[in-house]
Write a protein that holds these residues in place. Structure first.
Motif, short mmCIF file in Angstrom:
data_model
loop_
_atom_site.label_atom_id
_atom_site.label_comp_id
_atom_site.label_asym_id
_atom_site.label_seq_id
_atom_site.Cartn_x
_atom_site.Cartn_y
_atom_site.Cartn_z
N TRP A 252 9.57 -39.19 72.11
CA TRP A 252 9.52 -40.43 72.75
C TRP A 252 9.82 -40.67 73.90
O TRP A 252 9.69 -41.97 74.71
CB TRP A 252 10.85 -41.25 71.93
N SER A 253 10.13 -39.58 74.96
CA SER A 253 10.31 -39.97 76.40
C SER A 253 9.23 -40.09 77.01
O SER A 253 9.27 -40.61 78.12
CB SER A 253 11.13 -38.58 76.91
N GLN A 254 8.09 -39.75 76.14
CA GLN A 254 6.78 -39.94 77.05
C GLN A 254 6.62 -41.59 77.08
O GLN A 254 5.76 -42.13 77.69
CB GLN A 254 5.37 -39.57 75.92
N TYR A 255 7.16 -42.41 76.60
CA TYR A 255 7.10 -43.86 76.72
C TYR A 255 8.05 -44.52 77.66
O TYR A 255 8.31 -45.76 77.56
CB TYR A 255 7.46 -44.54 75.14
N GLN A 256 8.69 -43.63 78.33
CA GLN A 256 9.72 -44.21 79.55
C GLN A 256 9.28 -45.39 80.17
O GLN A 256 8.01 -45.21 80.83
CB GLN A 256 10.27 -43.09 80.38
N ASP A 257 10.02 -46.30 80.39
CA ASP A 257 9.59 -47.61 81.26
C ASP A 257 8.31 -48.20 80.84
O ASP A 257 7.38 -48.74 81.66
CB ASP A 257 9.51 -47.30 82.68
N GLN A 258 7.48 -47.94 79.63
CA GLN A 258 6.24 -48.65 79.10
C GLN A 258 6.58 -49.65 78.06
O GLN A 258 7.58 -49.88 77.55
CB GLN A 258 5.48 -47.41 78.51
N LYS B 11 10.27 -50.30 77.75
CA LYS B 11 10.69 -51.72 78.25
C LYS B 11 10.76 -52.58 77.24
O LYS B 11 11.74 -53.57 77.46
CB LYS B 11 9.74 -52.00 79.11
N PHE C 266 13.80 -45.82 75.57
CA PHE C 266 12.93 -45.40 76.53
C PHE C 266 11.87 -46.71 77.00
O PHE C 266 11.80 -46.81 78.11
CB PHE C 266 12.16 -44.07 75.97
#
Length: 169
Positions: free
Chosen positions: A56-62, A91, A89
């Motif tokens: 899930w960290s791949q979606y950080q601030d997206q 936005k 993670f």
């Protein structure tokens, strides 16, 4: 030779460009059919395991749109559970397409604009944009402008289509 005069620049016409308000940030879609048996059947134990093992960290601030590309019948809790995993993670998370996501972003930010600066003025809602402004945003912006603007047009100054004109009191 006569001087060319830009009548649009010298007019009282105000341009409302939705592209100016386009929220910056990466937009992605997650198709949950990848976690369904053959893309159609949700087996809770397997589904939860897929979510647990997903990065899930791949979606950080997206900005994330969650949808299902198949005709699977998805229980509401499944989409909510994906949102729970994304919450630390992303936005923003919405159910739907990227267009639904953009519409949701515009709904938030258009509600915060002070439209009183357009009081009594003719306004043109700029129609051409290089960014993907959803039609819902144009409709919403026009609804917000209507109580203030003397008139509202859509398009470009050279070829605007009238949409609204304040009635004479």
């Amino acid at each position: 030779m006569e001087e060319i005069i830009n009548k649009v620049a010298n007019s009282a016409l105000e341009v409302f460009d939705l592209e100016d308000y386009y929220p910056k940030g990466m937009r992605v879609q997650i198709d949950i059919s990848q976690w369904l048996l053959e893309g159609f059947l949700l087996k809770e134990k397997d589904f939860r395991e897929h979510l647990k093992n997903h990065d899930w960290s791949q979606y950080q601030d997206q900005y994330v749109a969650v949808y299902c590309s198949t005709d699977a019948i998805i229980p509401a809790w499944a989409l909510i559970l994906v949102g729970v995993h994304l919450a630390p993670f992303a936005k923003k998370v919405v159910n739907g397409t990227i267009e639904d996501l953009d519409a949701s972003l515009y709904e938030e930010l258009l509600s915060k604009i002070d439209y009183s600066v357009y009081k009594g003025k003719p306004v043109i809602v700029k129609g051409c944009s290089r960014k993907p402004v959803p039609m819902r945003a144009y409709i919403l912006a026009t609804n917000y402008l209507q109580p203030f603007a003397r008139s509202i047009m859509y398009g470009e100054a050279c070829s605007a289509v009238p949409l609204y004109k304040e009635s004479k009191k």
